[in-house]
Design a protein around this motif. Structure first.
Motif, PDB file in Angstrom:
ATOM      1  N   ALA A 152       0.815  -0.973   0.066  1.00 30.29           N
ATOM      2  CA  ALA A 152       0.107   0.324  -0.235  1.00 30.29           C
ATOM      3  C   ALA A 152       0.889   1.300   0.219  1.00 30.29           C
ATOM      4  O   ALA A 152       0.503   2.213  -1.054  1.00 30.29           O
ATOM      5  N   GLU A 153       2.137   1.230   0.814  1.00 33.69           N
ATOM      6  CA  GLU A 153       2.861   2.653   0.759  1.00 33.69           C
ATOM      7  C   GLU A 153       3.753   2.884  -0.504  1.00 33.69           C
ATOM      8  O   GLU A 153       3.369   3.984  -0.832  1.00 33.69           O
ATOM      9  N   LEU A 154       4.029   2.173  -1.146  1.00 37.64           N
ATOM     10  CA  LEU A 154       4.786   2.255  -2.325  1.00 37.64           C
ATOM     11  C   LEU A 154       3.898   2.613  -3.343  1.00 37.64           C
ATOM     12  O   LEU A 154       3.825   2.818  -4.390  1.00 37.64           O
ATOM     13  N   ASP A 155       2.611   1.585  -3.674  1.00 39.78           N
ATOM     14  CA  ASP A 155       1.546   1.924  -4.253  1.00 39.78           C
ATOM     15  C   ASP A 155       1.239   2.787  -4.386  1.00 39.78           C
ATOM     16  O   ASP A 155       1.012   3.896  -5.548  1.00 39.78           O
ATOM     17  N   ASP A 156       1.085   3.569  -2.741  1.00 39.92           N
ATOM     18  CA  ASP A 156       0.519   5.498  -2.767  1.00 39.92           C
ATOM     19  C   ASP A 156       1.647   6.164  -3.209  1.00 39.92           C
ATOM     20  O   ASP A 156       1.437   7.285  -3.604  1.00 39.92           O
ATOM     21  N   ALA A 157       2.860   6.269  -3.044  1.00 37.80           N
ATOM     22  CA  ALA A 157       3.711   6.972  -3.156  1.00 37.80           C
ATOM     23  C   ALA A 157       3.845   7.215  -5.224  1.00 37.80           C
ATOM     24  O   ALA A 157       4.093   8.060  -5.773  1.00 37.80           O
ATOM     25  N   VAL A 158       4.144   5.490  -5.923  1.00 32.25           N
ATOM     26  CA  VAL A 158       4.025   5.641  -7.109  1.00 32.25           C
ATOM     27  C   VAL A 158       2.280   6.829  -7.880  1.00 32.25           C
ATOM     28  O   VAL A 158       2.879   7.480  -8.626  1.00 32.25           O
ATOM     29  N   ARG A 159       1.974   6.322  -7.499  1.00 32.97           N
ATOM     30  CA  ARG A 159       0.567   7.517  -7.449  1.00 32.97           C
ATOM     31  C   ARG A 159       0.533   8.480  -7.745  1.00 32.97           C
ATOM     32  O   ARG A 159       0.210   9.267  -8.369  1.00 32.97           O
ATOM     33  N   ALA A 160       1.280   9.540  -6.680  1.00 34.47           N
ATOM     34  CA  ALA A 160       1.087  10.796  -6.027  1.00 34.47           C
ATOM     35  C   ALA A 160       2.548  10.930  -7.342  1.00 34.47           C
ATOM     36  O   ALA A 160       2.267  11.386  -8.080  1.00 34.47           O
ATOM     37  N   ALA A 161       3.184   9.784  -7.085  1.00 31.25           N
ATOM     38  CA  ALA A 161       4.362  10.521  -8.737  1.00 31.25           C
ATOM     39  C   ALA A 161       3.232  10.568  -9.563  1.00 31.25           C
ATOM     40  O   ALA A 161       3.012  11.741 -10.596  1.00 31.25           O
ATOM     41  N   TRP A 162       2.648   9.906 -10.461  1.00 33.45           N
ATOM     42  CA  TRP A 162       1.964  10.039 -11.657  1.00 33.45           C
ATOM     43  C   TRP A 162       0.667  11.061 -11.452  1.00 33.45           C
ATOM     44  O   TRP A 162       0.861  11.888 -12.378  1.00 33.45           O
ATOM     45  N   ASP A 163       0.226  11.642 -10.488  1.00 32.92           N
ATOM     46  CA  ASP A 163      -0.625  12.461  -9.688  1.00 32.92           C
ATOM     47  C   ASP A 163       0.360  13.834 -10.802  1.00 32.92           C
ATOM     48  O   ASP A 163      -0.529  14.771 -10.776  1.00 32.92           O
ATOM     49  N   MET A 218      10.457   3.449  -0.239  1.00 32.09           N
ATOM     50  CA  MET A 218      10.776   1.422   0.550  1.00 32.09           C
ATOM     51  C   MET A 218       9.506   1.103   0.442  1.00 32.09           C
ATOM     52  O   MET A 218       8.828   1.410   0.994  1.00 32.09           O
ATOM     53  N   GLY A 219       9.298  -0.079   0.119  1.00 32.92           N
ATOM     54  CA  GLY A 219       7.949  -0.913   0.131  1.00 32.92           C
ATOM     55  C   GLY A 219       8.654  -2.843   0.281  1.00 32.92           C
ATOM     56  O   GLY A 219       9.330  -3.082   0.234  1.00 32.92           O
ATOM     57  N   ALA A 220       7.645  -2.928   0.010  1.00 37.34           N
ATOM     58  CA  ALA A 220       7.292  -4.734  -0.792  1.00 37.34           C
ATOM     59  C   ALA A 220       6.470  -4.549  -1.401  1.00 37.34           C
ATOM     60  O   ALA A 220       5.893  -3.412  -1.838  1.00 37.34           O
ATOM     61  N   PHE A 221       6.924  -6.355  -2.807  1.00 33.25           N
ATOM     62  CA  PHE A 221       6.084  -6.419  -2.868  1.00 33.25           C
ATOM     63  C   PHE A 221       5.666  -7.626  -2.423  1.00 33.25           C
ATOM     64  O   PHE A 221       5.821  -8.158  -1.891  1.00 33.25           O
ATOM     65  N   VAL A 222       4.159  -7.374  -2.429  1.00 36.64           N
ATOM     66  CA  VAL A 222       3.240  -7.855  -1.690  1.00 36.64           C
ATOM     67  C   VAL A 222       2.507  -9.306  -2.456  1.00 36.64           C
ATOM     68  O   VAL A 222       2.138 -10.195  -1.298  1.00 36.64           O
ATOM     69  N   ALA A 223       2.169  -9.193  -4.187  1.00 35.62           N
ATOM     70  CA  ALA A 223       0.736 -10.038  -4.652  1.00 35.62           C
ATOM     71  C   ALA A 223       1.709 -10.360  -5.623  1.00 35.62           C
ATOM     72  O   ALA A 223       2.586  -9.752  -6.315  1.00 35.62           O
ATOM     73  N   ALA A 224       1.055 -11.012  -6.137  1.00 36.91           N
ATOM     74  CA  ALA A 224       1.251 -11.508  -8.039  1.00 36.91           C
ATOM     75  C   ALA A 224      -0.242 -11.306  -8.514  1.00 36.91           C
ATOM     76  O   ALA A 224      -0.875 -12.156  -8.225  1.00 36.91           O
ATOM     77  N   ARG A 225       0.482 -11.238 -10.679  1.00 34.89           N
ATOM     78  CA  ARG A 225      -0.921 -10.998 -10.806  1.00 34.89           C
ATOM     79  C   ARG A 225      -0.304 -11.503 -12.409  1.00 34.89           C
ATOM     80  O   ARG A 225       1.040 -11.379 -12.920  1.00 34.89           O
ATOM     81  N   SER A 226      -1.586 -12.433 -13.318  1.00 33.45           N
ATOM     82  CA  SER A 226      -0.800 -12.095 -14.430  1.00 33.45           C
ATOM     83  C   SER A 226      -2.145 -11.213 -15.326  1.00 33.45           C
ATOM     84  O   SER A 226      -3.282 -11.322 -15.123  1.00 33.45           O
ATOM     85  N   TYR A 227      -1.844 -10.346 -15.858  1.00 37.60           N
ATOM     86  CA  TYR A 227      -2.421  -9.185 -17.043  1.00 37.60           C
ATOM     87  C   TYR A 227      -2.594 -10.345 -18.200  1.00 37.60           C
ATOM     88  O   TYR A 227      -1.966 -11.092 -18.755  1.00 37.60           O
ATOM     89  N   ASP A 228      -3.632 -10.698 -19.299  1.00 39.23           N
ATOM     90  CA  ASP A 228      -3.973 -10.494 -20.231  1.00 39.23           C
ATOM     91  C   ASP A 228      -3.989  -9.904 -21.073  1.00 39.23           C
ATOM     92  O   ASP A 228      -5.115  -9.184 -21.697  1.00 39.23           O
TER      93      ASP A 228
END
Length: 173
Positions: free
Chosen positions: A10-21, A149-159
Protein backbone atom coordinates in the motif's frame (compact mmCIF):
# COMPACT_ATOMS: atom_id res chain seq x y z
CA UNK A 1 0.36 -12.13 -24.29
CA UNK A 2 0.47 -13.13 -20.62
CA UNK A 3 2.61 -11.36 -18.03
CA UNK A 4 3.89 -12.25 -14.60
CA UNK A 5 3.79 -9.19 -12.33
CA UNK A 6 4.34 -8.44 -8.66
CA UNK A 7 2.15 -5.85 -6.96
CA UNK A 8 3.26 -3.09 -4.58
CA UNK A 9 2.46 -2.77 -0.90
CA UNK A 10 0.00 0.00 0.00
CA UNK A 11 2.71 2.53 0.91
CA UNK A 12 4.68 1.89 -2.27
CA UNK A 13 1.52 1.97 -4.40
CA UNK A 14 0.60 5.31 -2.81
CA UNK A 15 4.05 6.78 -3.53
CA UNK A 16 3.92 5.76 -7.20
CA UNK A 17 0.34 6.98 -7.67
CA UNK A 18 1.29 10.31 -6.06
CA UNK A 19 4.11 10.66 -8.61
CA UNK A 20 1.64 9.82 -11.40
CA UNK A 21 -0.67 12.57 -10.10
CA UNK A 22 2.14 15.15 -9.85
CA UNK A 23 3.28 14.41 -13.40
CA UNK A 24 -0.28 14.78 -14.71
CA UNK A 25 -0.81 18.02 -12.78
CA UNK A 26 2.37 19.41 -14.38
CA UNK A 27 1.00 18.62 -17.84
CA UNK A 28 3.48 15.79 -18.43
CA UNK A 29 2.61 12.31 -19.69
CA UNK A 30 1.48 10.11 -16.81
CA UNK A 31 -0.13 6.73 -16.14
CA UNK A 32 -2.60 8.63 -13.94
CA UNK A 33 -4.52 9.22 -17.17
CA UNK A 34 -4.97 5.47 -17.79
CA UNK A 35 -8.33 4.74 -16.18
CA UNK A 36 -8.55 1.05 -17.10
CA UNK A 37 -9.35 -0.97 -13.94
CA UNK A 38 -6.23 -3.13 -14.38
CA UNK A 39 -3.89 -0.10 -14.30
CA UNK A 40 -1.88 -0.11 -11.10
CA UNK A 41 1.77 0.13 -10.12
CA UNK A 42 3.48 -3.22 -10.73
CA UNK A 43 6.80 -4.80 -11.66
CA UNK A 44 6.77 -7.12 -14.67
CA UNK A 45 8.96 -10.20 -14.21
CA UNK A 46 8.15 -11.90 -17.52
CA UNK A 47 5.89 -11.81 -20.55
CA UNK A 48 5.16 -14.72 -22.89
CA UNK A 49 2.62 -15.60 -25.57
CA UNK A 50 0.90 -18.23 -23.40
CA UNK A 51 1.67 -19.99 -20.12
CA UNK A 52 2.72 -23.63 -20.42
CA UNK A 53 0.46 -26.20 -18.71
CA UNK A 54 0.63 -25.98 -14.91
CA UNK A 55 2.47 -22.65 -14.89
CA UNK A 56 -0.20 -20.70 -12.98
CA UNK A 57 -0.19 -23.31 -10.19
CA UNK A 58 3.62 -23.37 -10.02
CA UNK A 59 3.84 -19.57 -10.05
CA UNK A 60 1.27 -19.35 -7.24
CA UNK A 61 3.39 -21.71 -5.14
CA UNK A 62 6.49 -19.68 -5.90
CA UNK A 63 4.87 -16.40 -4.87
CA UNK A 64 3.24 -17.93 -1.78
CA UNK A 65 6.73 -18.93 -0.58
CA UNK A 66 8.64 -15.81 -1.67
CA UNK A 67 6.38 -12.83 -0.96
CA UNK A 68 6.62 -10.28 0.50
CA UNK A 69 9.88 -9.06 -1.05
CA UNK A 70 11.22 -5.75 0.32
CA UNK A 71 12.00 -3.08 -2.27
CA UNK A 72 13.54 0.36 -2.54
CA UNK A 73 12.99 2.58 -5.55
CA UNK A 74 15.99 4.30 -7.07
CA UNK A 75 16.24 7.05 -9.67
CA UNK A 76 13.78 8.12 -12.35
CA UNK A 77 14.94 7.56 -15.94
CA UNK A 78 13.62 7.38 -19.48
CA UNK A 79 14.27 3.96 -20.97
CA UNK A 80 15.76 4.05 -24.46
CA UNK A 81 15.66 7.86 -24.70
CA UNK A 82 12.06 8.26 -25.91
CA UNK A 83 10.00 5.56 -24.29
CA UNK A 84 8.63 4.89 -20.79
CA UNK A 85 9.46 7.16 -17.89
CA UNK A 86 10.22 4.73 -15.07
CA UNK A 87 11.23 4.57 -11.45
CA UNK A 88 14.07 2.06 -11.26
CA UNK A 89 13.81 -0.66 -8.63
CA UNK A 90 17.00 -1.61 -6.82
CA UNK A 91 17.70 -5.22 -7.84
CA UNK A 92 18.11 -6.75 -4.39
CA UNK A 93 19.06 -10.47 -4.15
CA UNK A 94 15.56 -11.63 -3.11
CA UNK A 95 14.02 -9.84 -6.09
CA UNK A 96 16.52 -11.14 -8.63
CA UNK A 97 16.08 -14.67 -7.25
CA UNK A 98 12.30 -14.35 -7.60
CA UNK A 99 12.71 -13.09 -11.16
CA UNK A 100 14.96 -16.02 -12.09
CA UNK A 101 12.57 -18.51 -10.47
CA UNK A 102 9.62 -17.11 -12.44
CA UNK A 103 11.62 -17.49 -15.65
CA UNK A 104 12.41 -21.09 -14.72
CA UNK A 105 8.66 -21.80 -14.39
CA UNK A 106 8.10 -20.29 -17.85
CA UNK A 107 11.09 -21.98 -19.53
CA UNK A 108 8.89 -24.01 -21.91
CA UNK A 109 6.60 -21.09 -22.81
CA UNK A 110 6.62 -19.60 -26.30
CA UNK A 111 7.14 -15.97 -27.18
CA UNK A 112 9.37 -14.84 -24.32
CA UNK A 113 9.85 -11.06 -24.39
CA UNK A 114 13.66 -10.71 -24.36
CA UNK A 115 13.76 -7.42 -22.43
CA UNK A 116 12.47 -9.31 -19.36
CA UNK A 117 15.11 -12.07 -19.60
CA UNK A 118 17.66 -12.50 -16.82
CA UNK A 119 20.67 -10.40 -17.75
CA UNK A 120 18.60 -7.97 -19.85
CA UNK A 121 15.82 -7.14 -17.37
CA UNK A 122 15.75 -3.61 -15.93
CA UNK A 123 13.45 -3.76 -12.89
CA UNK A 124 11.23 -0.68 -12.83
CA UNK A 125 7.80 0.75 -12.09
CA UNK A 126 6.35 2.71 -15.00
CA UNK A 127 5.35 6.34 -14.50
CA UNK A 128 4.47 7.33 -18.09
CA UNK A 129 4.58 5.92 -21.60
CA UNK A 130 6.03 7.62 -24.70
CA UNK A 131 8.00 10.10 -22.65
CA UNK A 132 10.52 12.49 -24.19
CA UNK A 133 14.01 12.42 -22.73
CA UNK A 134 14.03 16.23 -23.04
CA UNK A 135 11.41 16.41 -20.24
CA UNK A 136 13.36 14.16 -17.84
CA UNK A 137 14.77 16.95 -15.68
CA UNK A 138 11.30 18.43 -15.14
CA UNK A 139 9.82 14.99 -14.49
CA UNK A 140 12.42 14.27 -11.81
CA UNK A 141 11.68 17.60 -10.13
CA UNK A 142 7.93 17.03 -10.28
CA UNK A 143 7.93 13.36 -9.27
CA UNK A 144 10.21 14.03 -6.34
CA UNK A 145 13.68 13.02 -5.28
CA UNK A 146 12.67 10.55 -2.59
CA UNK A 147 13.58 6.85 -2.69
CA UNK A 148 10.35 5.17 -1.51
CA UNK A 149 10.54 1.83 0.24
CA UNK A 150 7.94 -0.88 0.55
CA UNK A 151 7.46 -4.43 -0.64
CA UNK A 152 6.01 -6.51 -3.39
CA UNK A 153 3.18 -8.32 -1.64
CA UNK A 154 1.09 -10.06 -4.32
CA UNK A 155 1.35 -11.34 -7.86
CA UNK A 156 -0.88 -11.38 -10.91
CA UNK A 157 -0.92 -12.13 -14.62
CA UNK A 158 -2.21 -9.65 -17.17
CA UNK A 159 -3.83 -11.11 -20.29
CA UNK A 160 -3.28 -8.69 -23.16
CA UNK A 161 -5.97 -10.35 -25.29
CA UNK A 162 -8.92 -9.55 -23.05
CA UNK A 163 -7.20 -6.98 -20.78
CA UNK A 164 -7.94 -8.96 -17.64
CA UNK A 165 -5.87 -9.96 -14.62
CA UNK A 166 -5.59 -13.26 -12.78
CA UNK A 167 -4.16 -13.47 -9.25
CA UNK A 168 -1.03 -15.65 -9.01
CA UNK A 169 -1.09 -16.31 -5.31
CA UNK A 170 -3.10 -18.74 -3.21
CA UNK A 171 -2.97 -17.22 0.25
CA UNK A 172 -4.34 -13.81 1.20
CA UNK A 173 -1.91 -11.38 2.79
Amino acid sequence: MRTVEVICSAELDDAVRAAWDRLAAAGLPSLARNTHPTNRPHLTLAAVDEFPPGAEHRLAGLFDAALPVPVTLDRIVVLDGSAPLVWLVRPMPALTALHAAAWDVLASATGHRPWHAPGAWVPHLSLALRFRNADLRLARAVAGGQRPMGAFVAARSYDGTDRSVTPLIRQQR
